[in-house]
Design a protein around this motif. Structure first.
Motif, PDB file in Angstrom:
ATOM      1  N   LYS B 100       0.816  -1.216   0.000  1.00  0.00           N
ATOM      2  CA  LYS B 100       0.000   0.000   0.000  1.00  0.00           C
ATOM      3  C   LYS B 100       0.850   1.267   0.000  1.00  0.00           C
ATOM      4  O   LYS B 100       0.355   2.361   0.253  1.00  0.00           O
ATOM      5  CB  LYS B 100      -0.977  -0.018   1.172  1.00  0.00           C
ATOM      6  N   GLY B 101       2.154   1.120  -0.196  1.00  0.00           N
ATOM      7  CA  GLY B 101       2.956   2.295  -0.505  1.00  0.00           C
ATOM      8  C   GLY B 101       3.821   2.916   0.567  1.00  0.00           C
ATOM      9  O   GLY B 101       4.157   4.092   0.477  1.00  0.00           O
ATOM     10  N   THR B 102       4.233   2.159   1.610  1.00  0.00           N
ATOM     11  CA  THR B 102       5.098   2.804   2.605  1.00  0.00           C
ATOM     12  C   THR B 102       6.502   3.075   2.071  1.00  0.00           C
ATOM     13  O   THR B 102       7.208   3.901   2.634  1.00  0.00           O
ATOM     14  CB  THR B 102       5.245   2.013   3.929  1.00  0.00           C
ATOM     15  N   ALA B 103       6.900   2.373   1.007  1.00  0.00           N
ATOM     16  CA  ALA B 103       8.236   2.630   0.467  1.00  0.00           C
ATOM     17  C   ALA B 103       8.359   4.085   0.025  1.00  0.00           C
ATOM     18  O   ALA B 103       9.374   4.738   0.266  1.00  0.00           O
ATOM     19  CB  ALA B 103       8.527   1.686  -0.694  1.00  0.00           C
ATOM     20  N   SER B 104       7.310   4.618  -0.596  1.00  0.00           N
ATOM     21  CA  SER B 104       7.390   6.012  -1.046  1.00  0.00           C
ATOM     22  C   SER B 104       7.307   6.979   0.135  1.00  0.00           C
ATOM     23  O   SER B 104       7.900   8.053   0.113  1.00  0.00           O
ATOM     24  CB  SER B 104       6.294   6.309  -2.071  1.00  0.00           C
ATOM     25  N   ILE B 105       6.576   6.596   1.189  1.00  0.00           N
ATOM     26  CA  ILE B 105       6.533   7.441   2.389  1.00  0.00           C
ATOM     27  C   ILE B 105       7.925   7.532   3.009  1.00  0.00           C
ATOM     28  O   ILE B 105       8.422   8.612   3.329  1.00  0.00           O
ATOM     29  CB  ILE B 105       5.512   6.890   3.413  1.00  0.00           C
ATOM     30  N   LEU B 106       8.572   6.370   3.124  1.00  0.00           N
ATOM     31  CA  LEU B 106       9.917   6.337   3.702  1.00  0.00           C
ATOM     32  C   LEU B 106      10.882   7.170   2.855  1.00  0.00           C
ATOM     33  O   LEU B 106      11.652   7.981   3.378  1.00  0.00           O
ATOM     34  CB  LEU B 106      10.407   4.886   3.806  1.00  0.00           C
ATOM     35  N   ALA B 107      10.815   6.984   1.541  1.00  0.00           N
ATOM     36  CA  ALA B 107      11.720   7.717   0.651  1.00  0.00           C
ATOM     37  C   ALA B 107      11.521   9.225   0.793  1.00  0.00           C
ATOM     38  O   ALA B 107      12.491   9.996   0.810  1.00  0.00           O
ATOM     39  CB  ALA B 107      11.494   7.279  -0.793  1.00  0.00           C
ATOM     40  N   ALA B 108      10.263   9.641   0.945  1.00  0.00           N
ATOM     41  CA  ALA B 108       9.983  11.071   1.068  1.00  0.00           C
ATOM     42  C   ALA B 108      10.568  11.647   2.355  1.00  0.00           C
ATOM     43  O   ALA B 108      11.135  12.746   2.355  1.00  0.00           O
ATOM     44  CB  ALA B 108       8.470  11.306   1.027  1.00  0.00           C
ATOM     45  N   GLU B 110      13.113  10.384   4.049  1.00  0.00           N
ATOM     46  CA  GLU B 110      14.573  10.350   3.925  1.00  0.00           C
ATOM     47  C   GLU B 110      15.081  11.537   3.113  1.00  0.00           C
ATOM     48  O   GLU B 110      16.082  12.159   3.444  1.00  0.00           O
ATOM     49  CB  GLU B 110      15.012   9.027   3.267  1.00  0.00           C
ATOM     50  N   GLN B 111      14.333  11.856   2.061  1.00  0.00           N
ATOM     51  CA  GLN B 111      14.756  12.942   1.188  1.00  0.00           C
ATOM     52  C   GLN B 111      14.604  14.293   1.891  1.00  0.00           C
ATOM     53  O   GLN B 111      15.512  15.118   1.893  1.00  0.00           O
ATOM     54  CB  GLN B 111      13.917  12.896  -0.088  1.00  0.00           C
ATOM     55  N   GLN B 112      13.447  14.478   2.514  1.00  0.00           N
ATOM     56  CA  GLN B 112      13.168  15.765   3.145  1.00  0.00           C
ATOM     57  C   GLN B 112      14.136  16.078   4.283  1.00  0.00           C
ATOM     58  O   GLN B 112      14.566  17.208   4.445  1.00  0.00           O
ATOM     59  CB  GLN B 112      11.733  15.762   3.673  1.00  0.00           C
ATOM     60  N   TYR B 113      14.451  15.076   5.094  1.00  0.00           N
ATOM     61  CA  TYR B 113      15.283  15.347   6.273  1.00  0.00           C
ATOM     62  C   TYR B 113      16.730  14.915   6.070  1.00  0.00           C
ATOM     63  O   TYR B 113      17.532  14.952   6.999  1.00  0.00           O
ATOM     64  CB  TYR B 113      14.661  14.687   7.511  1.00  0.00           C
ATOM     65  N   ARG B 114      17.066  14.470   4.883  1.00  0.00           N
ATOM     66  CA  ARG B 114      18.424  14.055   4.507  1.00  0.00           C
ATOM     67  C   ARG B 114      19.008  13.061   5.507  1.00  0.00           C
ATOM     68  O   ARG B 114      20.127  13.203   5.988  1.00  0.00           O
ATOM     69  CB  ARG B 114      19.345  15.274   4.383  1.00  0.00           C
ATOM     70  N   ILE B 115      18.204  12.068   5.877  1.00  0.00           N
ATOM     71  CA  ILE B 115      18.715  10.985   6.720  1.00  0.00           C
ATOM     72  C   ILE B 115      18.282   9.672   6.112  1.00  0.00           C
ATOM     73  O   ILE B 115      17.415   9.635   5.232  1.00  0.00           O
ATOM     74  CB  ILE B 115      18.205  11.061   8.182  1.00  0.00           C
ATOM     75  N   LYS B 116      18.909   8.587   6.594  1.00  0.00           N
ATOM     76  CA  LYS B 116      18.510   7.256   6.162  1.00  0.00           C
ATOM     77  C   LYS B 116      17.789   6.579   7.329  1.00  0.00           C
ATOM     78  O   LYS B 116      17.984   6.965   8.490  1.00  0.00           O
ATOM     79  CB  LYS B 116      19.751   6.443   5.788  1.00  0.00           C
ATOM     80  N   ALA B 117      16.997   5.566   7.023  1.00  0.00           N
ATOM     81  CA  ALA B 117      16.344   4.798   8.082  1.00  0.00           C
ATOM     82  C   ALA B 117      17.417   4.289   9.038  1.00  0.00           C
ATOM     83  O   ALA B 117      18.449   3.786   8.606  1.00  0.00           O
ATOM     84  CB  ALA B 117      15.574   3.638   7.483  1.00  0.00           C
ATOM     85  N   GLY B 118      17.168   4.441  10.338  1.00  0.00           N
ATOM     86  CA  GLY B 118      18.146   4.042  11.337  1.00  0.00           C
ATOM     87  C   GLY B 118      18.930   5.225  11.882  1.00  0.00           C
ATOM     88  O   GLY B 118      19.612   5.115  12.901  1.00  0.00           O
ATOM     89  N   ASP B 119      18.828   6.381  11.206  1.00  0.00           N
ATOM     90  CA  ASP B 119      19.591   7.555  11.637  1.00  0.00           C
ATOM     91  C   ASP B 119      18.723   8.530  12.432  1.00  0.00           C
ATOM     92  O   ASP B 119      17.498   8.426  12.459  1.00  0.00           O
ATOM     93  CB  ASP B 119      20.149   8.315  10.426  1.00  0.00           C
ATOM     94  N   LEU B 157       0.371  13.541   4.380  1.00  0.00           N
ATOM     95  CA  LEU B 157      -0.061  13.490   5.779  1.00  0.00           C
ATOM     96  C   LEU B 157       1.102  13.168   6.705  1.00  0.00           C
ATOM     97  O   LEU B 157       1.222  13.739   7.792  1.00  0.00           O
ATOM     98  CB  LEU B 157      -1.148  12.411   5.939  1.00  0.00           C
ATOM     99  N   THR B 158       1.973  12.249   6.262  1.00  0.00           N
ATOM    100  CA  THR B 158       3.100  11.844   7.106  1.00  0.00           C
ATOM    101  C   THR B 158       4.053  13.017   7.315  1.00  0.00           C
ATOM    102  O   THR B 158       4.457  13.312   8.446  1.00  0.00           O
ATOM    103  CB  THR B 158       3.852  10.666   6.461  1.00  0.00           C
ATOM    104  N   LEU B 159       4.413  13.684   6.227  1.00  0.00           N
ATOM    105  CA  LEU B 159       5.347  14.813   6.342  1.00  0.00           C
ATOM    106  C   LEU B 159       4.755  15.924   7.209  1.00  0.00           C
ATOM    107  O   LEU B 159       5.449  16.576   7.981  1.00  0.00           O
ATOM    108  CB  LEU B 159       5.708  15.346   4.954  1.00  0.00           C
TER     109      LEU B 159
END
Lengths: 548, 170
Positions: B100-108, B110-119, B157-159
């Protein structure tokens, strides 16, 4: 406490149930709690306390009511009828309480799918969901709970109990499908000054929440099943290894263990017999591989959760090298009804080689996301379309994924397949623990295979090379395909590596890691070829990055 | 069950009260090496994360090699060796959420806050993590904002939810 005292509680509580004019059960499983069930329950409790109702309505927090997408769910029972209300808010509480007192349930807010959703189901493991308060042992007793333990300890010898489990045909519900009775007899026959019973509650498959729902909704059922197992195999100590990601299940289990100890249903001299059994919790720390039994044992022993070769199997040498019985949550949850109603009764449900019922967690592109329990042998079509309400948004069914990262994708032409251990294995998937994820035509099967391979790559413990290196290589190849950079040699390599992983990995994680790839290659090979030959993703999911 | 012998290790020199609570936990487990996971769970709850000083202290107290303690602490995803941010955003990457699309939520994010998952963001406002499956598949796609599970989310909504933290934090 003696058996008669438990009977006394049962009588007293049942009478108290009957004295109420109405009963309101609010689903307090994690899904409904996330959408605000706690506030709804509080409002209902307040409304029921008001003078006009005079305590004639009882409000309880209960286990998963099943239709998770429509939560918070509230079930109202009067003497003559019942109804399920969806998306409840604290505002509706006074009206529902008044309706329960008056015995006339309003239409507004009712869930209309209820009949269609429940009709094909048969609830044994989930029988108490919607009936009992998850946090009161007295409720469990009133609903017939601990009667099986009374019967086992009071009237049966340990071999009698094992015999009933053998006769039931129950098989491991964690996904392996090993005959439970056989496992119990092996541990029962093993010698040793100490034996252990372990409940595997490390439910790790993504998209699976059956065990969580059982632990949250009906924790005593699992404790009772384990205690009966302890009696049958001759163990005095049990452990529940539960996922750290399930805080609510952990807290409900802690409460339940204390309650059972207080009533002498756990601990020393259970029900005034000579049988002692205690249960301790062990909290997992986020490692998928710990669902594998030898890795789970290593983790309980305070070590890294890495598996070891079998044999010796845990039934002979398990925890601290002692004979150990490991069963999954749902397997133990089936034990009390098998003891009270007999193995033959249980064996009369299901198919020739898969007996009883199976709990499934329906998720993905399906109208009614939720928790169901159906007899073995129902077809996928019945499960997805009759119980689950089909695919929403007018889209087309593409595949059903069972068994998580160890399972496979089942295409539309197998929808009429009866769901049992053998038939699912026959088409390259597995029963698995019960996660059933439906995909419509917006899902790319190669991308799904890559998703599961990434999961296995991350969760590989690194002990054996085929799994540690193989999952990395296979994930790289799948990424190449979804990027549109692969050629047909890569496909061949992918198939060879998959076979290698299956044949040479140390434990189930590696041995089954290639299953999602193999099953999608078998049923959706055209999609792989579209990515490789035409450099095109038919579902429009993968962003093709260009030539190799 | 093997039992620990020998005299108990000395208390932590810092005198930090939390170490005394940790001592009590280890005592309850009779300083058995087998209780390492329970002890690390308790330590992480007390300190928020596990630093080297804490790991060495646990190793000495339970009389197990520091290598084994470090091995266990780094093996399990649950244990963190780095301090967490003021807020935690957990993106569920379970199958139902993924389709249902969490990959794009995560990518957004990561891009907006310039971090990777885990950071954790440089200002320590937010830690971004992924979960294998929250088991809340009925809410897919689901994200946890500081213990609170929210479902049916979109990228926007997430951002928006995260922006509330970052604006409060300043």
């Amino acid at each position: 406490m003696a058996a008669e005292d438990v009977d006394a509680i049962r009588g007293r509580e049942s009478a108290a149930w009957d004295a109420h004019r109405g009963r309101i059960a609010v689903c307090t499983a994690a899904g409904c709690l996330s959408s605000g069930a706690a506030a709804v329950k509080e409002a209902l409790v307040d409304a029921a306390r008001t003078a006009s109702t005079n305590g004639s309505v009882r409000v309880v927090g209960t286990g998963c009511l099943g239709l998770c997408h429509a939560g918070p769910l509230v079930r109202v029972d009067t003497a003559t009828e019942h109804a399920l209300y969806e998306r409840a808010t604290p505002g509706v509480a006074p009206a529902l309480v008044c309706a329960a007192v008056a015995g006339a349930l309003p239409r507004e807010g009712r869930n209309d799918d209820e009949a269609a959703f429940f009709a094909p189901q048969q609830r044994i493991v989930l029988a108490n969901a919607g009936r009992i308060d998850s946090e009161r042992v007295e409720d469990y007793i009133a609903a017939g709970g601990y009667r099986a333990l009374q019967q086992a300890v009071g009237e049966m010898t340990p071999p009698d109990v094992v015999q009933q489990i053998v006769a039931s045909g129950l098989r491991g519900r964690g996904g392996g499908g090993y005959p439970t009775g056989l496992k119990w007899s092996t541990v029962a026959k093993a010698d040793g000054p100490a034996k252990y019973v372990i409940c595997n509650a490390d439910e790790g498959d993504p998209g699976a929440f059956m065990d969580r729902s059982v632990l949250e909704g009906d924790p005593h059922r699992v404790l009772e099943g384990m205690t009966i197992a302890g009696y049958a195999v001759g163990a005095e100590q049990g452990f529940i290894y539960v996922r750290g990601e399930y805080p609510l299940a952990i807290s409900r289990l802690k409460t339940a263990i204390k309650q059972a100890e207080r009533l002498q249903l756990l601990g020393h001299r259970i029900l005034d017999s000579a049988f002692n059994f205690r249960i301790d919790l062990r909290i997992g720390a986020g490692a998928f591989v710990c669902g594998e039994e030898t890795a789970l044992i290593a983790s309980i022993e305070g070590r890294r959760g890495t598996p070891r070769p079998r044999p010796p199997f845990p039934a002979e040498r398990g925890l601290w090298d002692r004979p150990t019985l490991i069963n999954n949550v749902e397997t133990f949850a089936n034990v009390p009804p098998i003891v009270t109603r007999g193995g033959d009764w249980y064996a009369s449900i299901g198919t020739a080689r898969s007996k009883g019922t199976k709990v499934f967690a329906l998720a993905g592109a399906i109208a009614r996301t939720g928790l169901i329990e159906v007899p073995m042998g129902l077809t996928l079509r019945q499960i997805i379309f009759d119980v689950g309400g089909g695919i929403p948004g007018g889209r087309a069914f593409k595949a059903a994924q069972t068994g998580g990262p160890s399972g496979g994708c089942i295409p539309a032409d197998h929808l009429d397949l009866p769901v049992d251990y053998e038939s699912l294995a026959g088409i390259g998937s597995i029963m698995g623990s019960g996660g059933l994820i439906v995909m419509d035509d917006t899902s790319c099967m190669v991308d799904v295979a890559r998703f599961f391979m990434e999961f296995c790559r991350e969760e590989s413990c690194g002990k054996c090379i085929p799994c540690r290196a193989g999952t990395v290589q296979m994930h790289g190849l799948l990424t190449k395909i979804t990027d549109g950079r692969a050629d047909e040699r890569d496909l061949l390599l992918l198939e060879q590596l998959g076979e290698l992983l299956t044949r040479t990995s140390l434990c189930g994680l590696g041995q089954t890691a290639a299953n999602p790839v193999k099953s999608t290659l078998r049923h959706f090979r055209g999609e792989y070829l579209a990515h490789i030959v035409d450099r095109r993703c038919p579902a429009g999911v993968c962003r093709m990055k260009g030539a190799p | 069950m093997p039992t620990a012998i020998l005299a108990p290790a000395p208390p932590h020199p810092s005198g930090d009260k939390r170490f005394r609570i940790l001592d009590a936990t280890m005592k309850r487990h009779r300083h058995e090496p087998d209780s390492l996971l329970e002890v690390l769970h308790a330590a992480q709850e007390l300190f928020g994360f596990l630093d080297l000083d804490c790991l060495i202290y646990v190793a000495r107290s339970l009389k197990v090699p520091p290598s084994r303690v470090y091995g266990v602490a780094t093996f399990y995803n649950f244990f963190s060796l780095k301090p967490k941010g003021d807020h935690t955003c957990v993106v569920c990457m379970g199958t139902a959420c993924y389709v249902k699309g969490t990959a794009s939520i995560l990518a957004a994010i990561e891009q907006q806050y310039r971090i990777k998952a885990g950071d954790t963001t440089a200002d320590g406002t937010m830690s971004l993590v992924t979960a294998r499956c929250l088991g809340a598949c009925g809410l897919a796609p689901a994200v946890v904002f500081d213990e609170e599970v929210a479902g049916g989310l979109s990228v926007g909504l997430t951002l928006e939810r995260i922006a509330r933290w970052t604006s409060d934090g300043r």
